[in-house]
Design a protein around this motif. Sequence first.
Motif, PDB file in Angstrom:
ATOM      1  N   LYS A  58      -1.493 -61.495  52.380  1.00  0.00           N
ATOM      2  CA  LYS A  58      -1.018 -60.463  52.685  1.00  0.00           C
ATOM      3  C   LYS A  58       0.082 -60.059  53.414  1.00  0.00           C
ATOM      4  O   LYS A  58       0.774 -60.413  53.832  1.00  0.00           O
ATOM      5  CB  LYS A  58      -2.521 -60.455  53.437  1.00  0.00           C
ATOM      6  CG  LYS A  58      -3.017 -59.372  54.852  1.00  0.00           C
ATOM      7  CD  LYS A  58      -3.843 -59.323  55.662  1.00  0.00           C
ATOM      8  CE  LYS A  58      -3.904 -57.607  55.987  1.00  0.00           C
ATOM      9  NZ  LYS A  58      -5.786 -58.764  57.708  1.00  0.00           N
ATOM     10  N   GLY A  59      -0.112 -58.203  52.952  1.00  0.00           N
ATOM     11  CA  GLY A  59       1.451 -57.440  52.796  1.00  0.00           C
ATOM     12  C   GLY A  59       2.270 -57.724  51.670  1.00  0.00           C
ATOM     13  O   GLY A  59       3.189 -57.528  52.405  1.00  0.00           O
ATOM     14  N   MET A  60       2.106 -58.512  51.370  1.00  0.00           N
ATOM     15  CA  MET A  60       2.882 -59.255  49.938  1.00  0.00           C
ATOM     16  C   MET A  60       3.386 -57.477  49.133  1.00  0.00           C
ATOM     17  O   MET A  60       2.830 -57.122  49.273  1.00  0.00           O
ATOM     18  CB  MET A  60       2.954 -59.872  49.214  1.00  0.00           C
ATOM     19  CG  MET A  60       3.480 -61.059  49.142  1.00  0.00           C
ATOM     20  SD  MET A  60       3.249 -62.336  48.116  1.00  0.00           S
ATOM     21  CE  MET A  60       4.275 -63.994  48.797  1.00  0.00           C
ATOM     22  N   ASN A  61       4.796 -57.093  49.157  1.00  0.00           N
ATOM     23  CA  ASN A  61       5.000 -55.816  47.835  1.00  0.00           C
ATOM     24  C   ASN A  61       4.975 -56.821  46.561  1.00  0.00           C
ATOM     25  O   ASN A  61       4.884 -57.963  46.115  1.00  0.00           O
ATOM     26  CB  ASN A  61       6.852 -55.427  48.958  1.00  0.00           C
ATOM     27  CG  ASN A  61       7.783 -56.785  48.131  1.00  0.00           C
ATOM     28  OD1 ASN A  61       7.918 -57.483  47.000  1.00  0.00           O
ATOM     29  ND2 ASN A  61       8.494 -56.488  49.308  1.00  0.00           N
ATOM     30  N   ASN A  62       5.460 -55.578  45.646  1.00  0.00           N
ATOM     31  CA  ASN A  62       4.959 -55.798  44.249  1.00  0.00           C
ATOM     32  C   ASN A  62       6.230 -56.947  44.114  1.00  0.00           C
ATOM     33  O   ASN A  62       5.998 -57.885  43.160  1.00  0.00           O
ATOM     34  CB  ASN A  62       4.981 -54.872  43.559  1.00  0.00           C
ATOM     35  CG  ASN A  62       3.998 -53.927  43.472  1.00  0.00           C
ATOM     36  OD1 ASN A  62       3.031 -54.712  43.592  1.00  0.00           O
ATOM     37  ND2 ASN A  62       4.111 -52.535  43.348  1.00  0.00           N
ATOM     38  N   ASN A  63       7.608 -56.317  44.470  1.00  0.00           N
ATOM     39  CA  ASN A  63       8.243 -57.653  44.266  1.00  0.00           C
ATOM     40  C   ASN A  63       8.230 -58.620  44.453  1.00  0.00           C
ATOM     41  O   ASN A  63       8.799 -59.939  43.628  1.00  0.00           O
ATOM     42  CB  ASN A  63       9.900 -56.777  44.898  1.00  0.00           C
ATOM     43  CG  ASN A  63      11.137 -57.920  44.223  1.00  0.00           C
ATOM     44  OD1 ASN A  63      11.457 -57.492  43.212  1.00  0.00           O
ATOM     45  ND2 ASN A  63      11.781 -58.444  44.828  1.00  0.00           N
ATOM     46  N   ASP A  64       7.557 -59.574  46.130  1.00  0.00           N
ATOM     47  CA  ASP A  64       7.251 -60.736  46.489  1.00  0.00           C
ATOM     48  C   ASP A  64       6.970 -61.397  45.550  1.00  0.00           C
ATOM     49  O   ASP A  64       6.619 -62.360  44.758  1.00  0.00           O
ATOM     50  CB  ASP A  64       6.761 -60.384  47.612  1.00  0.00           C
ATOM     51  CG  ASP A  64       7.920 -60.676  48.694  1.00  0.00           C
ATOM     52  OD1 ASP A  64       9.388 -60.808  48.289  1.00  0.00           O
ATOM     53  OD2 ASP A  64       7.684 -59.926  50.005  1.00  0.00           O
ATOM     54  N   ILE A  65       5.216 -60.302  44.862  1.00  0.00           N
ATOM     55  CA  ILE A  65       3.870 -60.752  43.947  1.00  0.00           C
ATOM     56  C   ILE A  65       4.711 -60.923  42.651  1.00  0.00           C
ATOM     57  O   ILE A  65       3.581 -62.441  42.674  1.00  0.00           O
ATOM     58  CB  ILE A  65       3.398 -59.780  43.891  1.00  0.00           C
ATOM     59  CG1 ILE A  65       2.904 -59.372  44.870  1.00  0.00           C
ATOM     60  CG2 ILE A  65       2.604 -60.217  42.716  1.00  0.00           C
ATOM     61  CD1 ILE A  65       1.462 -57.739  45.446  1.00  0.00           C
ATOM     62  N   ILE A  66       5.503 -60.384  42.620  1.00  0.00           N
ATOM     63  CA  ILE A  66       6.169 -60.669  41.105  1.00  0.00           C
ATOM     64  C   ILE A  66       6.890 -62.497  40.819  1.00  0.00           C
ATOM     65  O   ILE A  66       7.136 -63.810  40.306  1.00  0.00           O
ATOM     66  CB  ILE A  66       6.700 -60.165  40.150  1.00  0.00           C
ATOM     67  CG1 ILE A  66       5.979 -58.385  40.121  1.00  0.00           C
ATOM     68  CG2 ILE A  66       7.685 -60.187  38.793  1.00  0.00           C
ATOM     69  CD1 ILE A  66       7.180 -56.766  39.120  1.00  0.00           C
ATOM     70  N   ASN A  67       7.786 -62.070  42.571  1.00  0.00           N
ATOM     71  CA  ASN A  67       8.704 -63.407  42.024  1.00  0.00           C
ATOM     72  C   ASN A  67       7.498 -64.814  42.531  1.00  0.00           C
ATOM     73  O   ASN A  67       8.088 -65.952  41.642  1.00  0.00           O
ATOM     74  CB  ASN A  67       9.572 -63.079  43.284  1.00  0.00           C
ATOM     75  CG  ASN A  67      10.540 -62.848  43.114  1.00  0.00           C
ATOM     76  OD1 ASN A  67      10.901 -62.261  41.963  1.00  0.00           O
ATOM     77  ND2 ASN A  67      10.751 -62.198  44.310  1.00  0.00           N
ATOM     78  N   SER A  68       7.075 -64.226  43.071  1.00  0.00           N
ATOM     79  CA  SER A  68       5.260 -64.998  43.199  1.00  0.00           C
ATOM     80  C   SER A  68       5.326 -66.088  42.080  1.00  0.00           C
ATOM     81  O   SER A  68       4.593 -67.117  41.427  1.00  0.00           O
ATOM     82  CB  SER A  68       4.394 -65.017  44.832  1.00  0.00           C
ATOM     83  OG  SER A  68       3.753 -65.811  44.532  1.00  0.00           O
ATOM     84  N   ILE A  69       3.985 -65.390  41.026  1.00  0.00           N
ATOM     85  CA  ILE A  69       3.394 -66.042  40.050  1.00  0.00           C
ATOM     86  C   ILE A  69       5.068 -66.167  39.344  1.00  0.00           C
ATOM     87  O   ILE A  69       4.299 -66.349  37.520  1.00  0.00           O
ATOM     88  CB  ILE A  69       2.534 -64.923  39.785  1.00  0.00           C
ATOM     89  CG1 ILE A  69       3.298 -63.413  39.578  1.00  0.00           C
ATOM     90  CG2 ILE A  69       1.484 -64.464  41.016  1.00  0.00           C
ATOM     91  CD1 ILE A  69       2.762 -61.997  39.034  1.00  0.00           C
ATOM     92  N   ARG A  70       5.811 -65.399  38.988  1.00  0.00           N
ATOM     93  CA  ARG A  70       6.652 -66.235  38.152  1.00  0.00           C
ATOM     94  C   ARG A  70       6.754 -68.041  38.275  1.00  0.00           C
ATOM     95  O   ARG A  70       7.687 -68.590  37.946  1.00  0.00           O
ATOM     96  CB  ARG A  70       7.984 -65.015  38.948  1.00  0.00           C
ATOM     97  CG  ARG A  70       8.621 -65.447  36.866  1.00  0.00           C
ATOM     98  CD  ARG A  70       9.361 -64.332  36.329  1.00  0.00           C
ATOM     99  NE  ARG A  70      10.174 -63.745  37.947  1.00  0.00           N
ATOM    100  CZ  ARG A  70      10.894 -62.270  37.638  1.00  0.00           C
ATOM    101  NH1 ARG A  70      10.862 -61.843  36.719  1.00  0.00           N
ATOM    102  NH2 ARG A  70      11.723 -62.102  38.624  1.00  0.00           N
ATOM    103  N   SER A  71       7.181 -67.707  39.847  1.00  0.00           N
ATOM    104  CA  SER A  71       8.352 -68.985  40.164  1.00  0.00           C
ATOM    105  C   SER A  71       7.932 -70.037  40.748  1.00  0.00           C
ATOM    106  O   SER A  71       7.869 -71.297  41.648  1.00  0.00           O
ATOM    107  CB  SER A  71       9.626 -68.437  39.965  1.00  0.00           C
ATOM    108  OG  SER A  71       9.342 -68.307  41.678  1.00  0.00           O
TER     109      SER A  71
END
Length: 347
Positions: free
Chosen positions: A90-103
């Motif tokens: 909750k509260g993640m930004n797009n950059n954090d989301i992409i980093n999360s689902i990429r690695s």
Amino acid sequence: MYIKKILWAVALIGLIICGIIAYNIYGAMFSPNTAFNNEEAYIFVPSDASYNDVREQLEPLLVDIDGFDALAKQKKYTSNIKAGKFAIRKGMNNNDIINSIRSRNIPIKISFNNQNSIEALAGRISKQIEADSGSLVNAMRDALFLSENGFNEATALGMYLPNSYEFFWNTNAEKFRDKMLSEYKRFWNDARVKKAQELNLSPNEVITLASIVHEESKKRDEQPRVAGVYLNRLRIGMPLQADPTLKFAAYQLPEYKNTVIRRVLNVHKTIDSPYNTYINKGLPPGLIAMPDLSAIRAVLNAEKHSYLYFAADAERFGYHKFAKTLSQHNNNARQYQRYLSSQGIRK
């Protein structure tokens, strides 16, 4: 003078435009973009997923999917999808989301027990990882794999020791099978192999006997005593005469499909099967069910005693009465048969 004013105006407009672009880029990258109330949400990305497949899962979780699309394209995520289970906080930004689902593929815990066939086990596992039940069955029954690792069709299920294990969600069938072989080998350390050898049994034979012990008694405090009875019978060349093996043999026959045998009868003792331990001495070809680890340990650490018989105890549900002589056993067995009859259990 007039030209200078125009140039200043153009420069000012350019700065404003750049500021707007910078603001939008900053917003797309660093502004919170989650639309759910829980602390975390999860997406499961299959191995063959496209960006649209990922987007479909993300859309209900995000406030601005278009902003995410723009940044995902800029960061080349749209052409570099990673499979697995991923968390979005909750509260993640797009950059954090992409980093999360990429690695940040998240390991999961899977567990199983009491799966009494390869097909049942595959069905259970397929509900927990990406691999489907068909591919799991094929991998687990692969003849070359089995022969290279000391198994066959009858003993294949014994490689899968019931417990909890850590896997990635996107594990395929072969990787699941291979890791379970590693876990099997880890369980069968030198100390356990030595105990099996002292019993004149191989690891496969220990698990086969444990499956019978487990079907006879689910009581962990009694399992070592039950194991001791069977080991005594094996030692003197007496047939195991294990009722669970008769049930297993019967369930392989068409007339017993979709039935439950609650009372073993004399007719069951005549079934022509290598699993009929009333007419065949020694252990059956393989396990009759998936034993708990407690039953395997019970065989390896069986109670040393002189009992050769046991019968279910009608007064202590789940437990048994043990006997050293046939006459004493017959008396115990008659008591239990009378109990079954009193309950209207005829077959």
